[in-house]
Design a protein around this motif. Structure first.
Motif, PDB file in Angstrom:
ATOM      1  N   THR A   5     -24.135  -1.767  -5.672  1.00 52.12           N
ATOM      2  CA  THR A   5     -23.298  -1.676  -6.642  1.00 52.12           C
ATOM      3  C   THR A   5     -21.807  -1.619  -6.068  1.00 52.12           C
ATOM      4  O   THR A   5     -20.855  -2.268  -6.760  1.00 52.12           O
ATOM      5  N   LYS A  37     -37.946   7.510   1.829  1.00 54.83           N
ATOM      6  CA  LYS A  37     -37.617   6.190   1.406  1.00 54.83           C
ATOM      7  C   LYS A  37     -37.091   6.169   0.270  1.00 54.83           C
ATOM      8  O   LYS A  37     -36.306   5.054  -0.268  1.00 54.83           O
ATOM      9  N   ASN A  38     -37.093   7.301  -0.614  1.00 56.41           N
ATOM     10  CA  ASN A  38     -36.172   7.218  -1.762  1.00 56.41           C
ATOM     11  C   ASN A  38     -34.759   7.264  -1.457  1.00 56.41           C
ATOM     12  O   ASN A  38     -33.890   6.607  -1.930  1.00 56.41           O
ATOM     13  N   ALA A  39     -34.176   8.293  -0.279  1.00 55.54           N
ATOM     14  CA  ALA A  39     -33.001   8.040   0.261  1.00 55.54           C
ATOM     15  C   ALA A  39     -32.625   6.725   0.456  1.00 55.54           C
ATOM     16  O   ALA A  39     -31.427   6.231   0.315  1.00 55.54           O
ATOM     17  N   TRP A  40     -33.509   5.958   1.055  1.00 53.78           N
ATOM     18  CA  TRP A  40     -33.089   4.442   1.680  1.00 53.78           C
ATOM     19  C   TRP A  40     -33.024   3.848   0.244  1.00 53.78           C
ATOM     20  O   TRP A  40     -31.964   3.172   0.292  1.00 53.78           O
ATOM     21  N   ASP A  41     -33.833   3.947  -0.633  1.00 51.41           N
ATOM     22  CA  ASP A  41     -33.548   2.900  -2.038  1.00 51.41           C
ATOM     23  C   ASP A  41     -32.338   3.358  -2.495  1.00 51.41           C
ATOM     24  O   ASP A  41     -31.666   2.584  -3.119  1.00 51.41           O
ATOM     25  N   GLN A  42     -31.908   4.812  -2.849  1.00 52.08           N
ATOM     26  CA  GLN A  42     -30.763   4.958  -3.254  1.00 52.08           C
ATOM     27  C   GLN A  42     -29.529   4.422  -2.507  1.00 52.08           C
ATOM     28  O   GLN A  42     -28.454   3.828  -2.941  1.00 52.08           O
ATOM     29  N   LYS A  43     -29.687   4.346  -1.145  1.00 54.60           N
ATOM     30  CA  LYS A  43     -28.430   3.962  -0.375  1.00 54.60           C
ATOM     31  C   LYS A  43     -28.131   2.320  -0.587  1.00 54.60           C
ATOM     32  O   LYS A  43     -27.025   1.970  -0.786  1.00 54.60           O
ATOM     33  N   ILE A 103     -31.187   8.922   7.459  1.00 51.37           N
ATOM     34  CA  ILE A 103     -31.935   8.561   6.173  1.00 51.37           C
ATOM     35  C   ILE A 103     -33.484   9.074   6.508  1.00 51.37           C
ATOM     36  O   ILE A 103     -33.953   8.782   7.577  1.00 51.37           O
ATOM     37  N   THR A 121     -25.024   7.938   7.757  1.00 48.49           N
ATOM     38  CA  THR A 121     -25.954   8.845   6.958  1.00 48.49           C
ATOM     39  C   THR A 121     -27.345   8.687   7.764  1.00 48.49           C
ATOM     40  O   THR A 121     -27.912   7.536   7.918  1.00 48.49           O
ATOM     41  N   SER A 156     -29.105   0.770  -3.111  1.00 54.31           N
ATOM     42  CA  SER A 156     -28.500   0.309  -4.547  1.00 54.31           C
ATOM     43  C   SER A 156     -27.313   0.676  -4.435  1.00 54.31           C
ATOM     44  O   SER A 156     -26.598  -0.073  -5.154  1.00 54.31           O
ATOM     45  N   GLU A 157     -26.578   1.884  -4.100  1.00 55.89           N
ATOM     46  CA  GLU A 157     -25.320   2.230  -3.860  1.00 55.89           C
ATOM     47  C   GLU A 157     -24.487   1.359  -3.282  1.00 55.89           C
ATOM     48  O   GLU A 157     -23.481   0.945  -3.899  1.00 55.89           O
TER      49      GLU A 157
END
Length: 140
Positions: free
Chosen positions: A44, A32-38, A29, A27, A40-41
Motif C-alpha cells: 500500500t 504469519k498474520n503479522a507477516w501478511d499485514q506488514k 515478526i 519490526t 500488505s502495508e
C-alpha cells in the motif's frame, strides 16, 4: 561469511530471547498474520520489504543484527522485518530458508532479491541499491 544451518538450538528453554533482532526501524515478526499485514502495508505504501530470517541461537545472526538495525535507520523508506525461524518454522520452510541469516527483498509482494549469510558488504550493496532507487522524485 557466516551462516547457521537449521538445527535444534542448544538453549531451547529460552524461546523469548531475541538478541537485539529488533530496534531502530526493524519490526520483529512472530506470526504469519503479522507477516501478511506488514507485506500488505508495504504494498500500500509502495515500500520495499527487507526480511531477515534469523535464529536467536545463530552466532552470525547475532553479529549482523546490530548492522541490520543500523541500515534500517539509514533507509527509513524501506520496511525492515526480522523473522525468527524457530517461531515461524513452517513459514520459514515455505520460504525455502535453509540457513540463517537469510535476507529476502520484496517489492509489491514479490521477491526481488535474496542473500544467504551474514555478508555485511553484500547486504549493504543490495540495500543501498534498493534504498537509492526508492528515493521519491519530484514531479514537475
Amino acid at each position: 561469511m557466516g551462516l547457521c544451518f537449521s538445527s535444534t538450538p542448544a538453549d531451547e528453554d529460552e524461546p523469548d530471547s531475541h538478541p537485539q533482532f529488533d530496534g531502530g526501524n526493524v519490526t520483529l515478526i512472530t506470526t504469519k498474520n503479522a507477516w501478511d499485514q506488514k507485506l500488505s502495508e508495504a504494498k500500500t505504501q509502495g515500500k520495499v520489504v527487507i526480511a531477515n530470517f534469523s535464529a536467536s541461537w545463530c552466532g552470525p545472526c547475532k553479529s549482523i543484527a546490530p548492522y541490520y538495525v543500523e541500515l534500517s535507520e539509514k533507509y527509513p523508506s524501506l520496511m525492515f522485518l526480522t523473522i525468527d525461524v524457530d517461531e515461524l518454522t513452517e513459514f520459514s520452510t515455505q520460504m525455502d530458508v535453509k540457513a540463517t541469516p537469510t535476507f529476502f527483498m520484496f517489492k509489491d509482494g514479490q521477491q526481488i532479491d535474496k542473500l544467504v549469510g551474514a555478508n555485511k558488504p553484500e547486504l549493504q550493496k543490495k540495500i543501498t541499491a534498493i534504498g537509492d532507487s526508492q528515493v521519491p522524485t519530484a514531479h514537475m
